[in-house]
Every structure is written in structure tokens, then in C-alpha cells.
Design a protein around this motif. Structure first.
Motif, PDB file in Angstrom:
ATOM      1  N   THR A  86       1.058  -1.100   0.035  1.00 19.47           N
ATOM      2  CA  THR A  86      -0.239  -0.111  -0.239  1.00 19.47           C
ATOM      3  C   THR A  86       0.721   1.310   0.091  1.00 19.47           C
ATOM      4  O   THR A  86       0.535   2.140  -0.839  1.00 19.47           O
ATOM      5  N   LYS A  87       1.835   1.355   0.704  1.00 21.11           N
ATOM      6  CA  LYS A  87       2.804   2.280   0.819  1.00 21.11           C
ATOM      7  C   LYS A  87       3.671   2.538  -0.399  1.00 21.11           C
ATOM      8  O   LYS A  87       3.740   3.635  -1.082  1.00 21.11           O
ATOM      9  N   THR A  88       3.906   1.385  -1.017  1.00 17.75           N
ATOM     10  CA  THR A  88       4.659   1.503  -2.359  1.00 17.75           C
ATOM     11  C   THR A  88       3.730   1.896  -3.485  1.00 17.75           C
ATOM     12  O   THR A  88       4.146   2.857  -4.282  1.00 17.75           O
ATOM     13  N   THR A  89       2.450   1.644  -3.584  1.00 15.21           N
ATOM     14  CA  THR A  89       1.596   1.887  -4.374  1.00 15.21           C
ATOM     15  C   THR A  89       1.323   3.549  -4.306  1.00 15.21           C
ATOM     16  O   THR A  89       1.240   4.136  -5.145  1.00 15.21           O
ATOM     17  N   ARG A  90       1.153   4.160  -2.977  1.00 16.31           N
ATOM     18  CA  ARG A  90       1.184   5.517  -2.670  1.00 16.31           C
ATOM     19  C   ARG A  90       2.264   6.190  -3.262  1.00 16.31           C
ATOM     20  O   ARG A  90       2.006   7.260  -3.923  1.00 16.31           O
ATOM     21  N   ASP A  91       3.305   5.987  -3.028  1.00 18.41           N
ATOM     22  CA  ASP A  91       4.591   6.224  -3.758  1.00 18.41           C
ATOM     23  C   ASP A  91       4.656   6.362  -5.248  1.00 18.41           C
ATOM     24  O   ASP A  91       4.833   7.474  -5.533  1.00 18.41           O
ATOM     25  N   ILE A  92       4.117   5.496  -5.701  1.00 15.66           N
ATOM     26  CA  ILE A  92       4.121   5.334  -7.253  1.00 15.66           C
ATOM     27  C   ILE A  92       2.901   6.660  -7.942  1.00 15.66           C
ATOM     28  O   ILE A  92       3.288   7.300  -8.496  1.00 15.66           O
ATOM     29  N   ASP A  93       2.014   6.720  -6.888  1.00 11.99           N
ATOM     30  CA  ASP A  93       0.943   7.509  -7.227  1.00 11.99           C
ATOM     31  C   ASP A  93       1.494   8.876  -7.031  1.00 11.99           C
ATOM     32  O   ASP A  93       1.140   9.886  -8.020  1.00 11.99           O
ATOM     33  N   THR A  94       2.328   9.091  -6.131  1.00 14.62           N
ATOM     34  CA  THR A  94       2.707  10.504  -5.961  1.00 14.62           C
ATOM     35  C   THR A  94       3.994  10.942  -6.873  1.00 14.62           C
ATOM     36  O   THR A  94       3.918  11.936  -7.310  1.00 14.62           O
ATOM     37  N   SER A  95       4.781   9.846  -7.323  1.00 17.54           N
ATOM     38  CA  SER A  95       5.674   9.980  -8.403  1.00 17.54           C
ATOM     39  C   SER A  95       4.997  10.394  -9.500  1.00 17.54           C
ATOM     40  O   SER A  95       5.504  11.260 -10.468  1.00 17.54           O
ATOM     41  N   ILE A  96       3.641   9.739 -10.067  1.00 17.68           N
ATOM     42  CA  ILE A  96       3.131  10.079 -11.099  1.00 17.68           C
ATOM     43  C   ILE A  96       2.588  11.678 -10.927  1.00 17.68           C
ATOM     44  O   ILE A  96       2.710  12.352 -12.084  1.00 17.68           O
ATOM     45  N   THR A  97       1.844  12.031  -9.925  1.00 16.52           N
ATOM     46  CA  THR A  97       1.472  13.396  -9.954  1.00 16.52           C
ATOM     47  C   THR A  97       2.483  14.391  -9.828  1.00 16.52           C
ATOM     48  O   THR A  97       2.374  15.384 -10.361  1.00 16.52           O
ATOM     49  N   MET A 120       7.307   0.217 -14.456  1.00 13.42           N
ATOM     50  CA  MET A 120       8.009  -0.635 -13.349  1.00 13.42           C
ATOM     51  C   MET A 120       7.014  -0.904 -12.122  1.00 13.42           C
ATOM     52  O   MET A 120       7.565  -1.128 -11.113  1.00 13.42           O
ATOM     53  N   GLU A 121       5.995  -0.609 -12.387  1.00 11.23           N
ATOM     54  CA  GLU A 121       4.856  -0.779 -11.094  1.00 11.23           C
ATOM     55  C   GLU A 121       4.869  -1.881 -10.460  1.00 11.23           C
ATOM     56  O   GLU A 121       5.085  -2.281  -9.171  1.00 11.23           O
ATOM     57  N   SER A 122       4.740  -3.077 -11.144  1.00 11.63           N
ATOM     58  CA  SER A 122       4.865  -4.454 -10.695  1.00 11.63           C
ATOM     59  C   SER A 122       6.108  -4.959 -10.301  1.00 11.63           C
ATOM     60  O   SER A 122       6.181  -5.778  -9.327  1.00 11.63           O
ATOM     61  N   TYR A 123       7.096  -4.533 -10.846  1.00 10.64           N
ATOM     62  CA  TYR A 123       8.368  -4.681 -10.373  1.00 10.64           C
ATOM     63  C   TYR A 123       8.710  -3.875  -9.004  1.00 10.64           C
ATOM     64  O   TYR A 123       9.122  -4.826  -7.964  1.00 10.64           O
TER      65      TYR A 123
END
Length: 200
Positions: A86-97, A120-123
């Protein structure tokens, strides 16, 4: 949800011009077998024998055995994995924003960067899963060392073992109260041996 372990690789670095990797930030998956071996080697009653020399690498651990071993010590392992994902997914969303609102990039560069992050999301999520299992296992190892009043751990100087022992030092330092350690490489019978002294 059923989680699985697999090696993916070093930490990724995404930019508008491509995807790179940090070779010094290796996937924790590499160390899980050694970590499980240490846990199982140390988790028994020594009857007062505080020194422990252990031969690691005698057992093979596949992905399912690693998960079942750690889960047997950490009943809420799935929760810990999900929290890290969940934290990683949030970090990915933040990077996209952040990429979308970056005023220094052209629209073309923004699209390229966002695309590279998504590729690289699934990675990243697999790395997060591996990392969650590693740190849950590391907490288990520190608990065993404390509970068993282990004073020494002696192993070969295999790089994976040294990595795990260094992680153990950090984990023991973060306990309340903290436990100090000292690591030495010593020569025993013409072989180099890693000796971790636990200063309880």
C-alpha cells in the motif's frame, strides 16, 4: 490475497529518458534463504551454551518454504506485506502526480516519465513484497537472539550472510532497549570466519 516471492532486481530509477538500476540497492529476495537458515539454526534451546557457530547453506529454501517459515513466526505476515505494498502504491501515485505537475518537463517528457513509472509498477510491488518478508524475518531473528540470550554467531564470510548479519546489527540497535553488537572477521583454522558478538 496470496503473496508470492520472486527475484526482480536492484532498485529502479525512472526518468524521462529511460529506466536505470542502482546496483548497490539489491533486491532483498537474494537474502531470504540465508535469513531463514539462520532463523531455523538459532531457534532452539542451547542449555547454557551461549556461543553458536552455524553452518549456513546446508538447506535449500524455495519461495514457498521461505514464506511458510517466516509465516510460522509472524502470523500477521500478510498484513505486513499488504501495508508495504500500500505504501509503495502510494509512492508510485505520488511520483506520477509529481511528474504531471513538473514545470521543467515538456509534455512529451512528462508522458515518457509517467509511462516509465507505470512500466515498473509491478517490479516495485514485487520488491516491496520481498522487502516486507525480509524485514519480518529480520525482526524474528532479532527476537530469537534476544530470547535465547545468544552471545556469538559465527558463520562463513559469504556476502549474503554478511549482509544479513549487518541487517541484524541494525535491527538489534533499534530495539528498546537497544542491543549493541560487534562484528569481526577472524581467521580460524586457516579459514576466515565472521563473528558477530552480541553485547547483552
Amino acid at each position: 490475497m496470496a503473496y508470492s516471492l520472486q527475484y526482480v532486481g536492484p532498485k529502479q530509477m525512472c526518468s524521462a529518458s529511460g529506466i536505470g538500476f542502482q546496483s548497490n540497492k539489491e533486491d532483498k529476495y537474494l537474502y531470504l534463504g540465508v535469513l531463514c537458515d539462520l532463523i531455523l539454526s538459532l531457534d532452539y534451546d542451547y542449555n547454557g551454551n551461549e556461543n553458536h557457530a552455524t553452518q549456513i547453506g546446508q538447506r535449500d529454501f524455495d519461495e514457498k518454504t521461505i514464506l511458510s517459515t517466516i509465516r510460522s513466526f509472524v502470523p500477521d505476515l500478510d498484513t505486513k506485506i499488504q501495508e508495504r505494498i500500500t505504501k509503495t502504491t502510494r509512492d508510485i501515485d505520488t511520483s506520477i502526480t509529481r511528474a504531471q505537475t513538473n514545470t521543467l518537463l515538456t509534455n512529451e517528457d512528462k508522458d515518457a516519465l509517467i509511462n516509465n513509472i507505470k512500466i515498473m509498477e509491478s517490479y516495485q510491488i514485487q520488491r516491496a513484497t520481498n522487502k516486507a518478508v525480509y524485514y519480518a524475518g529480520m525482526d524474528t531473528l532479532a527476537f530469537i537472539v534476544k530470547k535465547r540470550h545468544i552471545k556469538y554467531i559465527k558463520t562463513s564470510i559469504d556476502p549474503k550472510l554478511l549482509h544479513v548479519l549487518h541487517s541484524l546489527q541494525g535491527t538489534l540497535r533499534r530495539l528498546h532497549p537497544p542491543i549493541d553488537t560487534k562484528m569481526e572477521i577472524v581467521e580460524k583454522q586457516e579459514h576466515l570466519v565472521a563473528e558477530l558478538q552480541i553485547l547483552i
